[in-house]
Design an enzyme around this catalytic site. Structure first.
Site, PDB file in Angstrom:
ATOM      1  N   TYR A 133       0.841  -1.196   0.000  1.00 15.41           N
ATOM      2  CA  TYR A 133       0.000   0.000   0.000  1.00 15.41           C
ATOM      3  C   TYR A 133       0.874   1.244   0.000  1.00 15.41           C
ATOM      4  O   TYR A 133       2.054   1.199   0.356  1.00 15.41           O
ATOM      5  CB  TYR A 133      -0.953   0.016   1.203  1.00 15.41           C
ATOM      6  N   CYS A 134       0.280   2.371  -0.384  1.00 14.35           N
ATOM      7  CA  CYS A 134       0.924   3.676  -0.247  1.00 14.35           C
ATOM      8  C   CYS A 134      -0.018   4.562   0.557  1.00 14.35           C
ATOM      9  O   CYS A 134      -0.833   4.050   1.325  1.00 14.35           O
ATOM     10  CB  CYS A 134       1.267   4.279  -1.612  1.00 14.35           C
ATOM     11  N   PHE A 135       0.060   5.873   0.410  1.00 10.17           N
ATOM     12  CA  PHE A 135      -0.743   6.728   1.283  1.00 10.17           C
ATOM     13  C   PHE A 135      -2.239   6.578   1.017  1.00 10.17           C
ATOM     14  O   PHE A 135      -3.029   6.372   1.934  1.00 10.17           O
ATOM     15  CB  PHE A 135      -0.331   8.199   1.130  1.00 10.17           C
ATOM     16  N   SER A 149       1.489   2.764  -5.203  1.00  9.17           N
ATOM     17  CA  SER A 149       1.301   1.315  -5.075  1.00  9.17           C
ATOM     18  C   SER A 149       0.968   0.682  -6.425  1.00  9.17           C
ATOM     19  O   SER A 149       1.363  -0.460  -6.692  1.00  9.17           O
ATOM     20  CB  SER A 149       0.222   0.993  -4.035  1.00  9.17           C
ATOM     21  N   TYR A 172      -2.901   3.656   3.225  1.00  6.23           N
ATOM     22  CA  TYR A 172      -2.702   3.983   4.643  1.00  6.23           C
ATOM     23  C   TYR A 172      -3.839   4.838   5.184  1.00  6.23           C
ATOM     24  O   TYR A 172      -4.329   4.608   6.301  1.00  6.23           O
ATOM     25  CB  TYR A 172      -1.370   4.723   4.816  1.00  6.23           C
TER      26      TYR A 172
END
Length: 370
Positions: free
Chosen positions: A94-96, A102, A124
């Site tokens: 995952y990313c933000f 991602s 996130y």
């Protein structure tokens, strides 16, 4: 290929392995327990791309990102992602926000390493929101009871014998008092909140609908108790733990001197550990100078200093009882007596450690499971 994930509850209940694509500076501000930070861009690269985005727009920023993460840099990161994916075939990335970063890593893994690896949709931010809501819902839907008592009565010892405790001090890595700092650092505020929420989530999944908390202030060291929970703690029923003065002194000696000095040695070594422990204790005493007053602070500080010197010289800890007794008699006990009087109407039971433990266990059985 496994589908991308939106079941945040199951991710945390099962401790599913995840790799975080965010830059280290983002990860340090807050993350989830057990997650590995394998960023697409380091802090400097992220800053350059962010500046480019503001000045030239998304297309230019994406192009710069591909330029910065290329060649040997890209290959090294791709190998790290692939190694994680192979080691954790049930995991996610995952990313933000679960967006471009991602998706780029997903594409590189698929096209250049032959690995299909799913991402967490919403990233996130969505998982963080889910955990904040988890704590909020527990405050609204569950029952809570507090354990209070004078300093050294062993509140933490009692709590650790229960299966429905939310250990605020444990999650904060701090004992909650002026002398409560541990040998290791406290978590970031967001990490503290996330750990607490996951604890709530797992216990509720086991059917627990009543939680026991230690009666704390809003601040536990550098960690702040979530506002909705702290507001509830101002009116939750209270169970008061009692013990003799002698037992309390011995327990404080054990926890704050014997065990804590050993912890400092284990973390910082035989040479630096004792010195850092002594510095920490003297600083803790200095922190309550205003509350003690000049004469009392000077007298207790000198007793502490002599005890630390004797401990370093011979290993004996007997002299520590002097300042502990003084601090209890002249500072902590009067303060707690005042606080107890203010909360007297909320106290539903008082007793020693065995009585309080059994009362809380019986109380939990009387509550509906939620």
């Amino acid at each position: 290929m496994r589908p991308d994930c939106t079941d945040f509850r199951q991710l945390f209940l099962d401790d599913v392995p995840m790799m975080d694509m965010r830059a280290p500076v983002e990860f340090a501000k807050g993350a989830f327990p057990g997650v590995v930070n394998l960023p697409l861009m380091n802090d400097q690269e992220r800053q350059k791309v962010g500046t480019c985005y503001k000045q030239q727009g998304q297309a230019a920023a994406i192009a710069l990102g591909h330029q910065l993460v290329s060649g040997a840099t890209k290959q090294a990161r791709l190998e790290a992602w692939a190694a994680f994916a192979k080691a954790h075939p049930d995991g996610y990335l995952y990313c933000f926000r679960g967006g471009l970063r991602s998706q780029i890593v997903q594409g590189w893994l698929r096209d250049e390493a032959g690995i299909q690896y799913p991402r967490v949709k919403g990233g996130y931010k969505a998982m963080r929101t889910f955990l904040l809501e988890t704590t909020q819902q527990a405050v609204e839907q569950c029952d809570f009871v507090l354990v209070g008592g004078l300093t050294g009565t062993g509140k933490t010892d009692v709590l650790h014998q229960l299966d429905n405790v939310l250990d605020l001090e444990g999650h904060a890595n701090h004992r909650g008092s002026s002398f409560g700092k541990r040998a290791t650092a406290q978590p970031a505020q967001i990490d503290f909140e996330n750990q607490l929420a996951i604890d709530v989530l797992k216990k509720r999944a086991r059917g627990i609908g009543q939680f026991v908390l230690e009666d704390e202030g809003r601040i536990v060291g550098s960690c702040t108790v979530p506002l909705e929970l702290y507001q509830g703690m101002q009116h939750y029923p209270l169970v008061w733990l009692e013990d003799s003065f002698t037992n309390r002194v011995e327990r404080i000696l054990r926890d704050y001197v014997v065990n804590l000095s050993a912890e400092f040695k284990a973390v910082h070594g035989e040479e630096d550990g004792p010195r850092l422990f002594a510095e920490r204790m003297l600083q803790s005493m200095a922190n309550i100078y205003k509350r003690l007053g000049g004469e009392r602070h000077q007298r207790l500080s000198e007793m502490l200093r002599e005890a630390l010197q004797e401990q370093q010289r011979s290993g004996a800890v007997d002299l520590h009882r002097g300042w502990i007794e003084g601090l209890l008699n002249e500072y902590y006990d009067p303060m707690y007596a005042y606080q107890r009087a203010a909360k007297a109407e909320r106290i539903e039971f008082a007793g020693d450690a065995v009585e309080v433990r059994e009362y809380l266990k019986a109380r939990a059985l009387r509550q509906p499971r939620k």
